[in-house]
Design an enzyme around this catalytic site. Structure first.
Site, mmCIF file in Angstrom:
data_model
loop_
_atom_site.group_PDB
_atom_site.id
_atom_site.type_symbol
_atom_site.label_atom_id
_atom_site.label_comp_id
_atom_site.label_asym_id
_atom_site.label_seq_id
_atom_site.Cartn_x
_atom_site.Cartn_y
_atom_site.Cartn_z
ATOM 1 C CG ASP A 92 -31.021 -19.831 11.429
ATOM 2 O OD1 ASP A 92 -30.207 -18.911 11.204
ATOM 3 O OD2 ASP A 92 -30.680 -20.998 11.709
ATOM 4 C CG LEU A 134 -19.247 -37.374 1.568
ATOM 5 C CD1 LEU A 134 -18.820 -38.737 1.067
ATOM 6 C CD2 LEU A 134 -18.894 -36.295 0.535
ATOM 7 C CG ASN A 136 -20.447 -28.961 2.461
ATOM 8 O OD1 ASN A 136 -19.722 -28.528 1.570
ATOM 9 N ND2 ASN A 136 -21.505 -28.291 2.884
ATOM 10 C CB ALA A 153 -25.173 -19.674 18.090
ATOM 11 C CG ASN A 154 -26.523 -23.471 14.801
ATOM 12 O OD1 ASN A 154 -27.273 -22.821 15.516
ATOM 13 N ND2 ASN A 154 -26.617 -23.466 13.481
ATOM 14 C CG ASP A 194 -34.258 -27.976 9.229
ATOM 15 O OD1 ASP A 194 -33.501 -27.873 8.246
ATOM 16 O OD2 ASP A 194 -34.478 -27.043 10.021
ATOM 17 C CG ASP A 248 -23.557 -25.644 12.399
ATOM 18 O OD1 ASP A 248 -22.480 -25.431 11.802
ATOM 19 O OD2 ASP A 248 -24.601 -25.014 12.158
HETATM 20 O O1 RIB Z 1 -25.177 -24.263 9.604
HETATM 21 C C1 RIB Z 1 -26.478 -23.759 9.719
HETATM 22 C C2 RIB Z 1 -26.435 -22.305 10.027
HETATM 23 O O2 RIB Z 1 -25.881 -21.632 8.916
HETATM 24 C C3 RIB Z 1 -27.787 -21.664 10.233
HETATM 25 O O3 RIB Z 1 -28.201 -21.714 11.573
HETATM 26 C C4 RIB Z 1 -27.602 -20.282 9.660
HETATM 27 O O4 RIB Z 1 -27.734 -19.266 10.604
HETATM 28 C C5 RIB Z 1 -26.248 -20.263 8.987
HETATM 29 O O5 RIB Z 1 -25.302 -19.653 9.767
#
Ligand code: RIB
Length: 310
Positions: free
Chosen positions: A13, A223, A185, A42-43, A248, A254
């Site tokens: 990112d 939401l 969402n 990954a997240n 942020d 995620d």
């Molecule tokens: O949900 C956030 C993610 O969306 C970010 O990390 C970005 O890489 C996109 O995949």
């Protein structure tokens, strides 16, 4: 603890902090630049692992310098299994360009690169080698054909399936019968059903359409600062969000999905699971970067206690 399988993207990112999101055709000066590992797959994988559950990630990266950056946190996190992440030659690792404004809100554009090579055979491989998965978490940053195949195969094995339809596209209705819990969402919900979502009634109406189309247990719509709405065949519950100072919000969805998957596999009912997921999501917004703020189990439990909810 039985494992959760996450099938999805891995990204780097590139984030610029901006005072506000610019209009079309406008250039504005940013207030800072950061590079963080990301990608919804990954997240969500790291989110699950930090909550103390083994998380197997099925994904692809390119054979380039970006792959090391993208895999940095995944490689150092306990509970993460990376045996099903493979490298594609001649394609770049997925990247996202993200603008985050002073309220922590964001806009994101993704160049998926290697994400688009996650295939049916990757799904077959993981299902052949690991037995006893408790849940599948999948999003839409990989080929739709792979998503549909994974949902069907995991469903056949009686694994709880969670589809986070992000980024949203109109899906063929036949996919929904393999989805236990759908987690859009409000923007994504609107795209899925082809309607504008402006009110709580719209959320309920659209969710019922998706249940009618086949979603098995619940449609859970996030939401942001307004919490989440759970719609099942016989209940509608709106759970407020926890109040935090957001730095942020990238990756809050995620974090929510990771929390939801963990809570549901531990046997919580859908409402308690969404409350837990709301806490995970709120905590995740208190740091810059999608993975940096993903909380550990103790932090979530303390946070819920401090809010007088346990
Ligand atoms: O949900 C956030 C993610 O969306 C970010 O990390 C970005 O890489 C996109 O995949």
């Amino acid at each position: 603890m039985p494992p959760i399988c996450i099938i999805g993207s891995i990204h780097v990112d590139f984030i610029i902090r901006v005072p506000r999101i610019p209009s079309i055709g406008e250039t504005i000066l940013g207030e800072g630049f950061e590079i963080h590992p990301g990608g919804k797959g990954a997240n969500q994988c790291i989110g699950v692992a930090r909550l103390g559950v083994r998380a197997s990630l099925v994904s692809r990266v390119g054979n380039d310098f970006l792959a090391d950056m993208a895999l940095k946190n995944l490689k150092t996190e306990d509970n993460v299994v990376l045996d099903y992440v493979s490298t594609v030659e001649g394609v770049h690792t997925g990247v996202a360009f993200i603008l985050v404004d002073s309220s922590g809100d964001n806009i994101i554009a993704v160049a998926p690169g290697a994400d688009m090579y996650v295939s049916r055979s990757d799904v077959d491989k993981v299902l052949k080698s690991i037995h006893g998965f408790k849940a599948l978490l999948v999003q839409l940053e990989i080929p739709l054909d792979t998503v549909a195949y994974a949902l069907e195969k995991f469903h056949e094995k009686d694994v709880l399936t969670i589809l986070n339809p992000a980024p949203a596209v109109v899906l063929h209705e036949s996919i929904y019968k393999y989805v236990d819990v759908l987690t859009p969402n409000s923007t994504e919900l609107g795209i899925l059903v082809g309607l504008d979502i402006g009110s709580l009634d719209d959320v309920i109406h659209a969710s019922r359409k998706l249940l009618k189309a086949g979603v098995r247990i619940a449609v859970v719509t996030t939401l942001g600062a307004n919490g989440a709405v759970v719609v099942t065949r016989n209940r509608v519950v709106h759970l407020p969000a926890f109040k935090v100072k957001a730095i942020d919000t990238t990756g809050a969805g995620d974090a929510f999905n990771a929390g939801l998957a963990v809570a549901l596999t531990e046997g919580m009912g859908i409402i308690d699971a969404v409350l837990f997921a709301n806490a995970v999501a709120a905590l995740s917004t208190t740091k810059m970067g999608a993975q940096e703020g993903l909380p550990r189990r103790d932090d979530v439990e303390d946070f819920i206690k401090r809010h007088g909810l346990s």
